[in-house]
Write a protein that holds these residues in place. Structure first.
Motif, mmCIF file in Angstrom:
data_model
loop_
_atom_site.group_PDB
_atom_site.id
_atom_site.type_symbol
_atom_site.label_atom_id
_atom_site.label_comp_id
_atom_site.label_asym_id
_atom_site.label_seq_id
_atom_site.Cartn_x
_atom_site.Cartn_y
_atom_site.Cartn_z
ATOM 1 N N SER A 226 -30.753 -87.644 5.204
ATOM 2 C CA SER A 226 -29.445 -87.656 4.563
ATOM 3 C C SER A 226 -29.658 -87.909 3.081
ATOM 4 O O SER A 226 -30.771 -88.223 2.634
ATOM 5 N N HIS A 227 -28.597 -87.773 2.335
ATOM 6 C CA HIS A 227 -28.698 -87.994 0.888
ATOM 7 C C HIS A 227 -28.900 -89.485 0.635
ATOM 8 O O HIS A 227 -28.219 -90.323 1.222
ATOM 9 N N PRO A 228 -29.854 -89.836 -0.234
ATOM 10 C CA PRO A 228 -30.095 -91.262 -0.485
ATOM 11 C C PRO A 228 -28.900 -91.926 -1.137
ATOM 12 O O PRO A 228 -28.117 -91.286 -1.851
ATOM 13 N N GLN A 229 -28.754 -93.229 -0.862
ATOM 14 C CA GLN A 229 -27.668 -94.019 -1.441
ATOM 15 C C GLN A 229 -27.974 -94.362 -2.894
ATOM 16 O O GLN A 229 -29.146 -94.454 -3.286
ATOM 17 N N PRO A 230 -26.916 -94.562 -3.727
ATOM 18 C CA PRO A 230 -25.484 -94.416 -3.412
ATOM 19 C C PRO A 230 -25.051 -92.960 -3.511
ATOM 20 O O PRO A 230 -25.503 -92.231 -4.398
ATOM 21 N N THR A 231 -24.206 -92.548 -2.604
ATOM 22 C CA THR A 231 -23.731 -91.169 -2.571
ATOM 23 C C THR A 231 -22.449 -91.096 -1.766
ATOM 24 O O THR A 231 -22.154 -91.988 -0.951
ATOM 25 N N ASP A 232 -21.688 -90.030 -2.021
ATOM 26 C CA ASP A 232 -20.488 -89.757 -1.225
ATOM 27 C C ASP A 232 -20.734 -88.686 -0.179
ATOM 28 O O ASP A 232 -19.824 -88.346 0.587
ATOM 29 N N VAL A 233 -21.915 -88.137 -0.168
ATOM 30 C CA VAL A 233 -22.258 -87.073 0.779
ATOM 31 C C VAL A 233 -22.577 -87.721 2.111
ATOM 32 O O VAL A 233 -23.548 -88.487 2.231
ATOM 33 N N GLY A 234 -21.782 -87.409 3.108
ATOM 34 C CA GLY A 234 -21.962 -88.003 4.424
ATOM 35 C C GLY A 234 -22.645 -87.092 5.412
ATOM 36 O O GLY A 234 -22.625 -87.370 6.618
#
Length: 1386
Positions: A226-234
């Motif tokens: 998944s996209h690494p944090q911080p991100t809004d991509v779920g």
């Protein structure tokens, strides 16, 4: 990072696992099954099975590890000096848990267990440094039981963020857990579960493709991203075994899928966007979870997400696999680029990869060793070129010799024992971790204990450190055997067996260490991504810049070409590599010997001589010689190339140093143990590379030995000076690490408060250690030095260069001098208690004054006192205006002195040396240097303290003669008197009284007498030493008998005042009697007219005898307030006290119960009476005579005993008569015992009864006899005595006892006797004719009235009456006539 290298540190060297705070994680599930038992083939429990790195500006870099098969989750702070923490779960944790920072104040750990529970652990992150085990919130552990799992959960867990967890199940389904509410201190999390499957409309179309008709295992997921944090991509991206890449959204599940090709050739074919490319069926991917996907974004590309997928090709010989880059925008997968991994990755396994910025980093497992390769990704935005040249770069570990059997054989070529060499090899820093050694030792010990027979005692002994345990246990089962036929010891067989045993242990260590170095993951050290971290099972490393020595070292080892300026280095390296190992080691030993020796000849001559002796040229073939000669001829200047090589060996990056100095002025230094350990590892690798280059250079110089006379002598000196510095550093970095543990510093956090106990019980946080820093295994020498110096904030290699530069060992230009920096280096090692290393460092340096000073301090530390004193003596002349030191030697010597400056004179240095020996309680040498200081002390200097030290030290060592000489020599009166008192006290305590009496103490005898008198008065008289006896001896030896008697008399008086138990009275009295006797003997040596002593009268000096005062009739107001009255004690007084005490002792010995009955013994008359009652008549009579006590009772009792003896001898003889009847004199008398008894009584009366006593004792004897039996006749001698001296009393006594006949006889005898006297001597006055007529009248009257009077008595009565009448008639005539006629009448 064009030239990079990996350096790492063992985690077990940073902290001790047994002291890490451990927290138990509870579960609400029931009947949770126990984890399966471990297998022998499993890696050690402390080796991590999964690791990841988390970094934020608030917390720094944190390492998360799963240990003990997933049962323990550990958090380690890499950039903060904080202790780790461990959480013990009830069931194994599934890969992959994750850490997140929540609202900049909490760390959230999300972990799913095999039992089907999802945990959120909350830790406060507001403390700096982190103290997470102290700040666990009330509801810090929140468990959620996953509903889609009954009793067990298996699958691939991926934590997308604090609100989302995805679990790829084994059946090809994706379970998504989203947090609707994150709990707090009073409530738990609320999760919703959504199960997705890829059998959608898109899946129904693709199901008709031939590729989908594989086994059910083809849909199993092997990678989730998944996209690494911080991100809004779920979104979630998955890759299944059939190489299908899927994109999963939170609402619709699988939104896009694409099948990836199995080869790079198929990947490079153009495919429709968003569709899948039909491909030939190929084998499935490995079923084990792998890192094959990563998602990233690029700042310049906005919010676009990119997916990078890796397809391994294990059978390929060109690479380890290939990458495909997809654009994941708009819920689609659009292929952008496909490229192959590097050629060096062939047959390697991809462990992890990540994209930082536009650079791709890959972590490969290359035969058990980690290697990082990185490449800059091509531009994939709008207008990007399709032709991109990608150049892979590699970062690997520097070369480390592996302890193979061949390498161990090379170690044995040098001098030293097999055990020492192998032990040093395994204990070198970075070779094996503490955990590896401990596990290998446990396995080795278990194997030895399984052998038949009793175990060796070394196997069951407890050792203080791990190193001691290894040295004692390994090889303990190998015994020296003897030949059965000859009995000769088989040493060769023993050595072979011992070598094989050590090789087996080392093989165990290598196998465990290979597991420890297994790469796991990559990490990012900071938010900018400038630090790439490499995580292994038991090590944590970083990709850092490679300095020039390391880069050149790696290039030459790989036979790569180097720059033209390093042609000399290449030639030297080639020469050394072509020589055999034995020759290289022998040459290295010769080089070391040359540097160790004092240089008395030019280096050119020394090298030429050594080259000829070693036959160095004979070992080089002609081809190699021609090649090297040609390479050297191609150089413009050998001198310039040599200096360039010296710069390579001893040079540093000055720009980094300047930047560091600027940073240090602004930012306070603070580094973690892990950062220091990385710096230490980098220093070790860099020093080893520089050491190899220095050996190569000197080897080349040996090759050119015949040309050296034409070289610059200063250049040769600099070559060997640089080698000396590098060799010293090489020894330091290879010094074996200590295997003990370093105790943590005690502070306020080291105690447990009651509130802490309650909190721990509430949170089940009861562990084996208290709060505070976790004790770590003892670090390496370089790590300790970095800790002391303060590690630099500059990234590597700058920090390592700063450390090497701070040592100053590579700045020397000649071996004939020892610089200030070199001295500080040696002194620092000594102060850090690395005494062996400091000694070895000093062996490399010439014997300058500074070197000798540090060597003396070192010898003092190790207990070589005599050598230290000799060294201090040798450098004593280096101080003062006439020292003759050069400026360099003076600066070096001043740098290691306590005040960092030279002493102004020898006197100051001697004082300093004396203080050093005083600090370690070496009095001999303290006195030695104090005397030297006195010999050169300035005239106006107050040396009283030194005199005092010399005298006191001599006293403590028992050198009484020296102490006496010092006392009599010192010019300070006050110190002299104080030292005299100490000398007297010590000699008395050590029973050196005879020696004390031999000292005269001229001029200070009053001090001696005052001190001994004070001790005699105040010391306990029964405890040794007996100061009163010593003072008595002092007075007697000087003829002062009066004071001698006074001392002993005071001792006796003091003994008499002690309060003791009754059982101790006799022993105390004997001591008191001894004192009395000695006092009397002393007084008898005086003139008897002056045989007296004077002592003061004190309120507590009460005595039974009244003393005669010296002062009489003097008013009290004439006395000063501080004066006391005195009394005179004469010899007779002492004799009386002695006699009384002797009598008391005699009575108590006969009857100890007397002490418990009454105080009758205090009265002398009572003592005499008890002696008489005890038949101690001789003693009783002598005691009574001396004490002037009436003896009536004594003679009465003695008479009674004589009467009894006459009546019943046997009854008396059965009693104790040793004092009067069984003495030698009495037994020599003739007659019966009764006769001897009466004779003893007669002699006693003659001795003690006389006119002075009015013959009272004789009267007593008679009365006792008459009272015993009236009919008995008293002894004639007794009656005769009374007739002669007291006839009237005799008559009266007989009359009183009605002995009329005897009374009449005595009366008649008295009258006739007086008549004879009147005839012979006419009376001159009336009293001369006096007779007791009244008594006669009473006698006559009594006898007249007496009935039954015997005829003889009646006759005697008539005669008495007639004689009295005739006498009366005569006296009347005499009175009427003149004197002449009266005479005629008579």
């Amino acid at each position: 990072m064009a030239d990079s290298v990996i350096v790492s540190s063992h985690l077990s060297s940073l902290y001790s696992a047994s002291h890490v705070p451990t927290v138990l994680v509870q579960t609400a599930r029931r009947n949770t099954p126990l984890p399966p038992p471990r297998k022998d083939s499993d890696p050690p429990a402390e080796h991590s099975s999964y690791s990841c790195v988390f970094h934020s500006s608030a917390t720094g870099t944190i390492l998360l590890r799963l240990l003990h098969s997933g049962l323990i989750l550990e958090l380690v702070s890499l950039t903060a000096d904080a202790s780790p923490i461990r959480f013990v779960f009830p069931a194994p944790v599934l890969p992959n848990p994750a850490v997140f920072l929540w609202q900049s104040r909490e760390l959230h750990i999300l972990a799913a267990t095999a039992a089907g529970s999802l945990y959120r652990l909350v830790i406060s992150a507001q403390e700096s440094p982190l103290q997470w085990h102290e700040h666990l919130a009330r509801n810090w552990c929140r468990e959620y039981q996953i509903k889609h799992s009954q009793d067990a959960l298996s699958g691939l867990v991926h934590v997308q963020g604090p609100h989302c967890v995805a679990i790829a199940l084994e059946n090809g389904l994706l379970l998504r857990l989203d947090a609707e509410f994150i709990g707090d201190d009073f409530s738990d999390d609320q999760w919703t579960e959504t199960l997705f499957q890829y059998s959608s409309f898109f899946g129904s179309i693709t199901s008709f493709l031939p590729l989908q008709h594989n086994s059910p295992e083809s849909s199993y997921f092997v990678s989730v991203a998944s996209h690494p944090q911080p991100t809004d991509v779920g979104h979630i991206w998955t890759l299944s075994r059939d190489r299908t890449l899927r994109l999963w959204t939170a609402r619709s599940g699988c939104a896009s899928a694409k099948t990836l090709p199995a080869s790079i050739a198929a990947a490079r074919e153009v495919s429709p966007a968003g569709g899948s490319v039909p491909a030939k069926p190929s084998g499935l991917l490995n079923a084990d979870p792998q890192k094959l996907l990563t998602v990233f974004s690029v700042e310049s590309q906005g919010d676009a997400s990119y997916v990078l997928a890796f397809i391994p090709t294990p059978s390929s010989t060109s690479s380890g696999g290939f990458f495909q880059l997809f654009d994941g925008s708009h819920d689609t997968l659009r292929l952008l680029e496909a490229f192959e991994s590097s050629r060096t990755s062939a047959h390697c396994h991809m462990q992890d990869f990540t994209v930082i910025g536009r650079r791709l980093y890959t972590l490969w497992d290359k035969q058990g060793q980690a290697a990082v390769e990185f490449v800059t990704l091509p531009s994939f935005g709008p207008g990007a070129s399709s032709k991109n040249v990608m150049t892979w770069q590699i970062a690997a570990y520097p070369h480390e010799p592996e302890l193979t059997p061949a390498y161990l054989d090379e170690l044995l070529l040098g001098p030293g024992s097999l055990t020492d060499k192998f032990f040093s090899a395994i204990m070198k820093p970075g070779t094996f971790s503490t955990l590896t050694l401990r596990v290998a030792l446990e396995q080795y010990t278990s194997a030895c204990l399984s052998l038949p027979g009793p175990p060796s005692p070394q196997l069951t002994t407890t050792y203080a450190t791990l190193g001691e345990n290894i040295a004692a246990v390994v090889g303990c089962t190998v015994k020296l055997v003897h030949d059965q036929q000859t009995g000769a010891p088989q040493h060769d067989k023993y050595r072979t067996t011992l070598k094989r045993d050590w090789e087996g242990f080392i093989a165990r260590c290598r196998e465990i260490e290979r597991s420890a170095r297994w790469p796991l993951a990559l990490g990012v050290g900071d938010l900018q991504g400038s630090d790439v971290l490499v995580v292994e099972r038991e090590r944590m490393g970083a990709v850092v810049g490679e300095d020039l020595p390391l880069r050149l070292y790696s290039a030459l080892r790989a036979n790569n070409s180097v720059e033209q300026q390093f042609t000399l280095c290449e030639a030297a390296w080639t020469l050394r590599s072509k020589l055999g190992t034995r020759i290289n080691r022998a040459l290295e030993e010769r080089i070391i010997d040359i540097v160790h020796q004092e240089i008395a000849f030019p280096f050119a001559d020394i090298i030429l001589d050594q080259a000829q002796r070693s036959l160095f040229k004979d070992e080089i073939d002609e081809g190699l010689e021609s090649w090297i000669t040609g390479r050297l001829h191609s150089l413009d200047s050998t001198d310039t190339a040599t200096r360039l090589t010296l710069d390579l060996i001893g040079g540093f990056d000055r720009e980094i140093k300047r930047e560091e100095e600027e940073v240090e002025l602004l930012i306070p230094q603070h580094t973690s143990p892990w950062v220091r350990s990385l710096t230490a590892s980098y220093v070790t690798f860099s020093v080893k590379a520089r050491y190899e280059f220095s050996l190569c250079l000197i080897t080349l110089i040996f090759f050119l030995s015949e040309e050296l006379p034409f070289w610059d002598p200063a250049l040769l000196a600099e070559v060997f000076a640089v080698f000396r510095g590098v060799a010293m550093l090489h020894y330091a970095v290879e010094h074996p690490t200590a295997s003990g543990t370093t105790p943590a510093p005690s502070d306020d956090r080291g105690s447990i408060e009651p509130d802490d106990v309650v909190a721990r019980l509430r949170n089940l946080n009861v562990d084996r250690s208290s709060r505070g820093a976790v004790p770590a295994p003892a670090p390496s020498l370089v790590d300790r030095l970095l800790t002391q110096l303060g590690a630099s904030l500059t990234p590597l290699p700058g920090a390592a260069h700063l450390f090497l530069d701070s040592t100053g060992l590579l700045q020397a230009t000649s071996t004939a001098h020892a610089s200030k920096q070199e001295m500080l280096w040696c002194e620092r090692l000594r102060l850090m208690r690395y005494l062996d290393v400091a000694r070895e460092m000093l062996e490399w340096l010439p014997r300058t004054p500074a070197v000798m000073y540090i060597r003396a301090r070192l010898w003092l530390d190790v207990g070589r006192d005599a050598d230290a004193a000799d060294a201090f003596d040798n450098i004593a002349g280096c101080f003062g205006p006439n020292s003759g030191l050069s400026s360099d030697d003076a600066e070096a010597l001043a740098s290691v002195l306590p005040s960092a400056q030279l002493f102004d004179s020898d006197f100051s240095f001697y004082k300093h040396a004396s203080s050093l020996f005083k600090a370690v309680a070496l009095l001999d040498y303290e006195i030695h240097f104090s005397r030297l200081a006195l010999s050169v002390a300035p005239v106006d200097w107050d040396s009283s303290e030194i005199w005092f030290s010399v005298t006191k030290g001599s006293i403590e060592l028992g050198y009484y003669d020296d102490a006496y000489v010092a006392i009599m020599t010192m010019p300070y009166e006050k110190v002299k008197r104080e030292c005299t008192r100490q000398l007297i006290a010590r000699m008395c305590e050590e029973h050196a009284v005879e020696k004390l009496m031999s000292f005269n103490f001229v001029g200070i005898t009053d001090v001696v007498e005052a001190h001994l008198s004070f001790k005699a008065r105040n010391a306990e008289p029964r405890s040794r030493p007996f100061y009163s006896r010593i003072l008595y001896t002092w007075y007697v030896s000087r003829g002062d008998y009066r004071n001698a008697a006074l001392v002993m008399y005071q001792r006796a008086r003091k003994l008499s005042t002690l309060k003791i138990e009754p059982s101790q009275f006799v022993s105390l009295a004997e001591s008191q009697l001894e004192a009395y006797v000695v006092a009397m003997n002393s007084l008898r040596l005086l003139d008897q007219k002056n045989a007296w002593i004077v002592l003061p009268i004190t309120p507590d000096s009460g005595h039974s005898r009244k003393r005669r005062k010296l002062t009489k009739n003097i008013p009290e107001d004439k006395f000063a307030n501080d004066k006391r009255d005195s009394e005179i004690v004469e010899l007779s007084d002492i004799l009386e006290e002695y006699t009384l005490l002797s009598a008391r002792v005699e009575l108590i010995r006969r009857d100890p119960s007397i002490l418990n009955t009454s105080d009758a013994l205090l009265n002398p008359s009572s003592v005499v009476l008890r002696l008489a009652q005890a038949n101690r008549f001789t003693m009783a009579l002598s005691t009574a005579r001396i004490l002037q006590v009436d003896m009536t009772d004594v003679f009465a009792h003695l008479t009674s005993q004589c009467l009894r003896l006459s009546r019943n001898p046997d009854a008396i003889l059965s009693e104790d008569t040793s004092d009067w009847l069984l003495t030698d004199k009495a037994t020599s008398w003739p007659g019966t015992p009764a006769d001897r008894g009466w004779r003893y009584l007669r002699q006693s009366l003659e001795r003690h009864d006389s006119q002075a006593t009015n013959f009272n004792y004789t009267k007593t004897v008679l009365e006792t006899i008459i009272g015993f039996e009236r009919d008995s006749s008293p002894p004639p001698w007794l009656v005769q005595t009374l007739e002669q001296n007291h006839p009237e009393w005799l008559i009266r006594t007989c009359l009183r006892y009605e002995m009329f006949e005897t009374a009449l006889e005595q009366a008649l005898a008295l009258v006739r006797k007086t008549d004879v006297e009147l005839t012979q001597n006419p009376p001159q006055h009336a009293m001369a004719t006096w007779l007791p007529y009244t008594l006669f009248d009473q006698l006559l009257l009594a006898t007249a009235e007496q009935e039954g009077l015997s005829p003889r008595a009646q006759t005697l009565r008539r005669e008495v009456q007639a004689e009295v009448s005739n006498r009366s008639t005569k006296l009347q005539k005499i009175d009427s006539l003149p004197s002449t006629d009266a005479i005629m009448v008579l």
